[in-house]
Motif scaffolding. Structure first.
Motif, PDB file in Angstrom:
ATOM      1  N   TRP A 106      46.265 -37.531  32.079  1.00 36.94           N
ATOM      2  CA  TRP A 106      47.378 -38.473  32.233  1.00 36.94           C
ATOM      3  C   TRP A 106      47.603 -38.952  33.659  1.00 36.94           C
ATOM      4  O   TRP A 106      48.408 -39.848  33.885  1.00 36.94           O
ATOM      5  CB  TRP A 106      48.653 -37.860  31.676  1.00 36.94           C
ATOM      6  CG  TRP A 106      48.574 -37.744  30.202  1.00 36.94           C
ATOM      7  CD1 TRP A 106      48.233 -36.629  29.478  1.00 36.94           C
ATOM      8  CD2 TRP A 106      48.784 -38.779  29.255  1.00 36.94           C
ATOM      9  NE1 TRP A 106      48.212 -36.922  28.150  1.00 36.94           N
ATOM     10  CE2 TRP A 106      48.556 -38.237  27.973  1.00 36.94           C
ATOM     11  CE3 TRP A 106      49.136 -40.120  29.347  1.00 36.94           C
ATOM     12  CZ2 TRP A 106      48.676 -38.980  26.813  1.00 36.94           C
ATOM     13  CZ3 TRP A 106      49.262 -40.867  28.193  1.00 36.94           C
ATOM     14  CH2 TRP A 106      49.030 -40.291  26.948  1.00 36.94           C
ATOM     15  N   PHE A 107      46.923 -38.359  34.642  1.00 40.74           N
ATOM     16  CA  PHE A 107      47.045 -38.837  36.024  1.00 40.74           C
ATOM     17  C   PHE A 107      45.705 -39.320  36.563  1.00 40.74           C
ATOM     18  O   PHE A 107      45.575 -40.469  36.980  1.00 40.74           O
ATOM     19  CB  PHE A 107      47.614 -37.732  36.927  1.00 40.74           C
ATOM     20  CG  PHE A 107      47.598 -38.077  38.380  1.00 40.74           C
ATOM     21  CD1 PHE A 107      48.393 -39.095  38.874  1.00 40.74           C
ATOM     22  CD2 PHE A 107      46.777 -37.399  39.264  1.00 40.74           C
ATOM     23  CE1 PHE A 107      48.375 -39.438  40.213  1.00 40.74           C
ATOM     24  CE2 PHE A 107      46.751 -37.728  40.612  1.00 40.74           C
ATOM     25  CZ  PHE A 107      47.552 -38.745  41.072  1.00 40.74           C
ATOM     26  N   ALA A 108      44.708 -38.458  36.567  1.00 42.06           N
ATOM     27  CA  ALA A 108      43.430 -38.800  37.201  1.00 42.06           C
ATOM     28  C   ALA A 108      42.632 -39.823  36.386  1.00 42.06           C
ATOM     29  O   ALA A 108      42.074 -40.761  36.958  1.00 42.06           O
ATOM     30  CB  ALA A 108      42.608 -37.537  37.421  1.00 42.06           C
ATOM     31  N   ALA A 109      42.568 -39.646  35.075  1.00 40.51           N
ATOM     32  CA  ALA A 109      41.776 -40.569  34.253  1.00 40.51           C
ATOM     33  C   ALA A 109      42.319 -42.003  34.289  1.00 40.51           C
ATOM     34  O   ALA A 109      41.529 -42.946  34.402  1.00 40.51           O
ATOM     35  CB  ALA A 109      41.688 -40.047  32.822  1.00 40.51           C
ATOM     36  N   PRO A 110      43.640 -42.222  34.202  1.00 42.98           N
ATOM     37  CA  PRO A 110      44.115 -43.607  34.322  1.00 42.98           C
ATOM     38  C   PRO A 110      43.829 -44.247  35.680  1.00 42.98           C
ATOM     39  O   PRO A 110      43.538 -45.442  35.754  1.00 42.98           O
ATOM     40  CB  PRO A 110      45.628 -43.489  34.083  1.00 42.98           C
ATOM     41  CG  PRO A 110      45.776 -42.269  33.264  1.00 42.98           C
ATOM     42  CD  PRO A 110      44.718 -41.337  33.751  1.00 42.98           C
ATOM     43  N   ILE A 111      43.900 -43.456  36.756  1.00 41.74           N
ATOM     44  CA  ILE A 111      43.572 -44.009  38.070  1.00 41.74           C
ATOM     45  C   ILE A 111      42.085 -44.341  38.143  1.00 41.74           C
ATOM     46  O   ILE A 111      41.695 -45.391  38.651  1.00 41.74           O
ATOM     47  CB  ILE A 111      44.005 -43.038  39.188  1.00 41.74           C
ATOM     48  CG1 ILE A 111      45.529 -43.004  39.274  1.00 41.74           C
ATOM     49  CG2 ILE A 111      43.413 -43.440  40.531  1.00 41.74           C
ATOM     50  CD1 ILE A 111      46.079 -42.029  40.266  1.00 41.74           C
ATOM     51  N   ALA A 112      41.245 -43.464  37.605  1.00 41.90           N
ATOM     52  CA  ALA A 112      39.807 -43.754  37.559  1.00 41.90           C
ATOM     53  C   ALA A 112      39.530 -44.987  36.687  1.00 41.90           C
ATOM     54  O   ALA A 112      38.663 -45.807  37.023  1.00 41.90           O
ATOM     55  CB  ALA A 112      39.049 -42.537  37.028  1.00 41.90           C
ATOM     56  N   TYR A 113      40.283 -45.123  35.596  1.00 40.02           N
ATOM     57  CA  TYR A 113      40.153 -46.307  34.738  1.00 40.02           C
ATOM     58  C   TYR A 113      40.500 -47.580  35.521  1.00 40.02           C
ATOM     59  O   TYR A 113      39.801 -48.583  35.439  1.00 40.02           O
ATOM     60  CB  TYR A 113      41.058 -46.171  33.513  1.00 40.02           C
ATOM     61  CG  TYR A 113      41.161 -47.426  32.695  1.00 40.02           C
ATOM     62  CD1 TYR A 113      40.181 -47.749  31.768  1.00 40.02           C
ATOM     63  CD2 TYR A 113      42.224 -48.305  32.857  1.00 40.02           C
ATOM     64  CE1 TYR A 113      40.257 -48.920  31.024  1.00 40.02           C
ATOM     65  CE2 TYR A 113      42.313 -49.477  32.127  1.00 40.02           C
ATOM     66  CZ  TYR A 113      41.333 -49.780  31.207  1.00 40.02           C
ATOM     67  OH  TYR A 113      41.408 -50.926  30.493  1.00 40.02           O
TER      68      TYR A 113
END
Length: 194
Positions: A106-113
């Motif tokens: 919910w934090f790292a994956a959306p930023i990577a997206y």
């Protein structure tokens, strides 16, 4: 190795180790710079003190910049949305501690997206729309399983999530962007050539 003696030395000389680490980081950056330009100057005592001071200041600036890149986006995410969200059970355990997998999702994956979206937009704008559709489909499927939240609350959570993710992404990207802008500035490159 005698770990208690090493631990005692570290605690007894924390200021010296702290300052030495800055000198090591800054000195390494200066050596890398001189290696890059293919010139290693000769130093006398006065100029070496000046270079060491500049190296320490450069290292302090670099460490502070890295702290900004690594800490500010997470602090913003936690203080604006994650700690007040009705969905926080997805990244917290029963003791209100953060779970690594939940925070990554919910934090790292959306930023990577978001960074992937910028990269795809830079390479080929044709694939941006399908990439956005896939991202929103995944987000919708992830949130659809939350039955205990009404549709109105879910839309509020979604808008807060998107705002927080985009802002956190910009907070992480802005210092890197500023550094690359300064490095590849035409004005600086003209001064180096002359």
């Amino acid at each position: 190795m005698d770990y208690p003696k090493i631990k005692e030395y570290i605690y007894g000389n924390i200021g010296t180790l702290f300052w030495s680490s800055y000198l090591l980081i800054g000195g390494g950056m200066f050596v890398a710079y001189y290696a890059h330009i293919g010139y290693m100057p000769d130093f006398d005592l006065k100029s070496s003190v000046t270079v060491l001071s500049a190296a320490a200041i450069t290292a302090i600036f670099t460490v502070l910049l890295l702290l900004l890149i690594l800490i500010i986006p997470g602090a913003f995410w936690g203080n604006t949305w994650a700690n007040n969200s009705r969905l926080k059970h997805l990244w917290e355990n029963e003791d209100s501690g953060k779970e690594l997998i939940g925070v990554a999702k919910w934090f790292a994956a959306p930023i990577a997206y978001f960074y992937g979206l910028l990269f795809i937009a830079f390479l080929n704008r044709l694939f941006v729309f399908p990439y956005i559709i896939l991202g929103f489909a995944y987000l919708w499927l992830s949130l659809k399983a939350q039955n205990q939240i009404t549709r109105k609350d879910l839309s509020k959570e979604l808008s807060a999530f998107l705002f927080t993710t985009i802002t956190s992404s910009f907070l992480a990207f802005l210092p890197v962007f500023l550094i690359f802008t300064l490095i590849f500035s035409p004005l600086i490159q003209q001064k180096v050539r002359h």
